[in-house]
Design an enzyme around this catalytic site. Structure first.
Site, PDB file in Angstrom:
ATOM      1  N   LYS A 141       0.833  -1.216   0.000  1.00  0.00           N
ATOM      2  CA  LYS A 141       0.000   0.000   0.000  1.00  0.00           C
ATOM      3  C   LYS A 141       0.862   1.259   0.000  1.00  0.00           C
ATOM      4  O   LYS A 141       0.635   2.172  -0.778  1.00  0.00           O
ATOM      5  CB  LYS A 141      -0.924   0.033   1.236  1.00  0.00           C
ATOM      6  CG  LYS A 141      -1.878  -1.147   1.330  1.00  0.00           C
ATOM      7  CD  LYS A 141      -2.802  -1.034   2.541  1.00  0.00           C
ATOM      8  CE  LYS A 141      -2.101  -1.056   3.882  1.00  0.00           C
ATOM      9  NZ  LYS A 141      -1.486  -2.359   4.248  1.00  0.00           N
TER      10      LYS A 141
ATOM     11  N   ARG B  15      -9.725   1.031   8.748  1.00  0.00           N
ATOM     12  CA  ARG B  15      -9.344  -0.323   9.118  1.00  0.00           C
ATOM     13  C   ARG B  15     -10.414  -1.023   9.939  1.00  0.00           C
ATOM     14  O   ARG B  15     -10.233  -2.183  10.290  1.00  0.00           O
ATOM     15  CB  ARG B  15      -8.071  -0.264   9.965  1.00  0.00           C
ATOM     16  CG  ARG B  15      -6.807  -0.717   9.236  1.00  0.00           C
ATOM     17  CD  ARG B  15      -5.637  -0.271  10.099  1.00  0.00           C
ATOM     18  NE  ARG B  15      -4.468  -1.073   9.964  1.00  0.00           N
ATOM     19  CZ  ARG B  15      -3.367  -0.680   9.321  1.00  0.00           C
ATOM     20  NH1 ARG B  15      -3.345   0.452   8.681  1.00  0.00           N
ATOM     21  NH2 ARG B  15      -2.297  -1.445   9.323  1.00  0.00           N
TER      22      ARG B  15
ATOM     23  N   ARG C 272      11.861  -5.598   5.289  1.00  0.00           N
ATOM     24  CA  ARG C 272      11.841  -4.262   4.678  1.00  0.00           C
ATOM     25  C   ARG C 272      12.495  -3.179   5.529  1.00  0.00           C
ATOM     26  O   ARG C 272      12.564  -3.268   6.741  1.00  0.00           O
ATOM     27  CB  ARG C 272      10.412  -3.883   4.282  1.00  0.00           C
ATOM     28  CG  ARG C 272       9.504  -3.549   5.431  1.00  0.00           C
ATOM     29  CD  ARG C 272       8.079  -3.336   4.914  1.00  0.00           C
ATOM     30  NE  ARG C 272       7.201  -2.999   6.018  1.00  0.00           N
ATOM     31  CZ  ARG C 272       5.893  -2.801   5.897  1.00  0.00           C
ATOM     32  NH1 ARG C 272       5.296  -2.934   4.732  1.00  0.00           N
ATOM     33  NH2 ARG C 272       5.167  -2.482   6.949  1.00  0.00           N
TER      34      ARG C 272
ATOM     35  N   ARG D  67      11.147  -0.490  10.965  1.00  0.00           N
ATOM     36  CA  ARG D  67      10.093  -0.267  11.946  1.00  0.00           C
ATOM     37  C   ARG D  67      10.155  -1.306  13.056  1.00  0.00           C
ATOM     38  O   ARG D  67      10.424  -2.479  12.803  1.00  0.00           O
ATOM     39  CB  ARG D  67       8.736  -0.339  11.257  1.00  0.00           C
ATOM     40  CG  ARG D  67       8.324   0.981  10.661  1.00  0.00           C
ATOM     41  CD  ARG D  67       7.174   0.869   9.739  1.00  0.00           C
ATOM     42  NE  ARG D  67       6.078   0.038  10.246  1.00  0.00           N
ATOM     43  CZ  ARG D  67       4.957  -0.185   9.573  1.00  0.00           C
ATOM     44  NH1 ARG D  67       4.801   0.354   8.368  1.00  0.00           N
ATOM     45  NH2 ARG D  67       4.018  -0.939  10.074  1.00  0.00           N
TER      46      ARG D  67
ATOM     47  N   ARG E  71      -0.540  -8.656  13.139  1.00  0.00           N
ATOM     48  CA  ARG E  71      -1.142  -7.628  12.275  1.00  0.00           C
ATOM     49  C   ARG E  71      -1.997  -8.271  11.189  1.00  0.00           C
ATOM     50  O   ARG E  71      -3.035  -7.730  10.807  1.00  0.00           O
ATOM     51  CB  ARG E  71      -0.031  -6.753  11.664  1.00  0.00           C
ATOM     52  CG  ARG E  71       0.537  -5.772  12.709  1.00  0.00           C
ATOM     53  CD  ARG E  71       1.938  -5.305  12.394  1.00  0.00           C
ATOM     54  NE  ARG E  71       2.069  -4.603  11.144  1.00  0.00           N
ATOM     55  CZ  ARG E  71       3.232  -4.411  10.510  1.00  0.00           C
ATOM     56  NH1 ARG E  71       4.360  -4.879  11.046  1.00  0.00           N
ATOM     57  NH2 ARG E  71       3.270  -3.769   9.385  1.00  0.00           N
TER      58      ARG E  71
END
Ligand code: ADP
Length: 226
Positions: free
Chosen positions: A21, A96, A135, A169, A180
């Site tokens: 996203k 969400r 990532r 992160r 998540r």
């Protein structure tokens, strides 16, 4: 003077963590002059600034849960009130929950706007764990990278701005990603039916190349804003 006003586009990107996203929102932002609005980024900024909302959000985010609608909506409405969003927005990571989707519909209706398209990025859950856990981003410009899929061309320097500092992160580890993903399936995936009912749902196979997905999204955006 031509006083015909076009309604600004409101694009929603739906998809589990790691679906791309953020990457896609940044590309669309450049190509279409829209504003990327990521509640995750806004919340991380609140955490970094140590605001009361940030302090309340921090523990929930680190555990991979969803921050309360009350906090998220306050942050989002504040951002939506800024003049730059008049150009149109790409909502990345929002809404969400049912409550957030209803609040967004209400907020837009009050401004004479509505959702232009809600695009569901369809991916394979297991692949997401590997994508997210590997990532990292440029600390200067935010360009996204991955340990195996997208390393900077020149080792240790950002392709985009030349920055040499990168960050990861706190919640991008395998265990938190699984939490998540659970939160996504329990609370966010049901929104797909909401947008289908509104007649604005689009789906894109998001397991392909970044460029291929970007061109599919671009085609949808051109169609819905034509
Ligand atoms: P990702 O899409 O990869 O999970 P985000 O940056 O969008 O990453 O979100 C990171 C975390 O921030 C989420 O796991 C959640 O705790 C919190 N968050 C972001 N957006 C929302 C939202 N709209 N509602 C509730 N919590 C949110």
């Amino acid at each position: 003077m031509n006083d015909t006003t076009t309604t600004p586009a409101v694009l929603i990107l739906l998809g589990p963590p790691g679906a791309g996203k953020g990457t896609q929102a940044r590309m669309l932002e450049e190509e279409f002059g829209l504003i990327q609005l990521s509640t995750g980024d806004l919340l991380r900024a609140a955490v970094a600034a140590g605001t009361p909302s940030g302090l309340a959000a921090k523990t929930v985010m680190e555990a991979g849960g969803l921050v309360s609608d009350e906090i998220v909506l306050a942050i989002l409405e504040d951002r939506m009130a800024a003049p730059d969003v008049k150009a149109g927005v790409i909502l990345d990571g929002f809404p969400r929950t049912d409550g957030q989707a209803a609040a967004l519909d209400g907020l837009l209706a009050r401004n004479g706007q509505k959702v232009s398209a809600a695009i569901s990025l369809e991916v394979d859950d297991e692949a997401m764990v590997g994508r997210v856990a590997g990532r990292f981003t440029c600390a200067n410009c935010g360009e996204g990278y991955h340990d195996t899929h997208k390393r900077p061309a020149k080792a240790d320097a950002c392709d985009k701005c030349g920055g040499t500092e990168f960050k990861r992160r706190a919640d991008d580890n395998a265990e938190t990603v699984r939490e998540r993903l659970k939160a996504y399936h329990a609370q966010t995936a049901p929104l797909i039916a909401h947008y289908r009912k509104m007649g604005v749902l689009e789906t894109v196979d998001a397991m392909g190349s970044i460029a291929g997905i970007a061109s599919a999204l671009g085609a949808i955006l051109r169609r819905v804003t034509a």
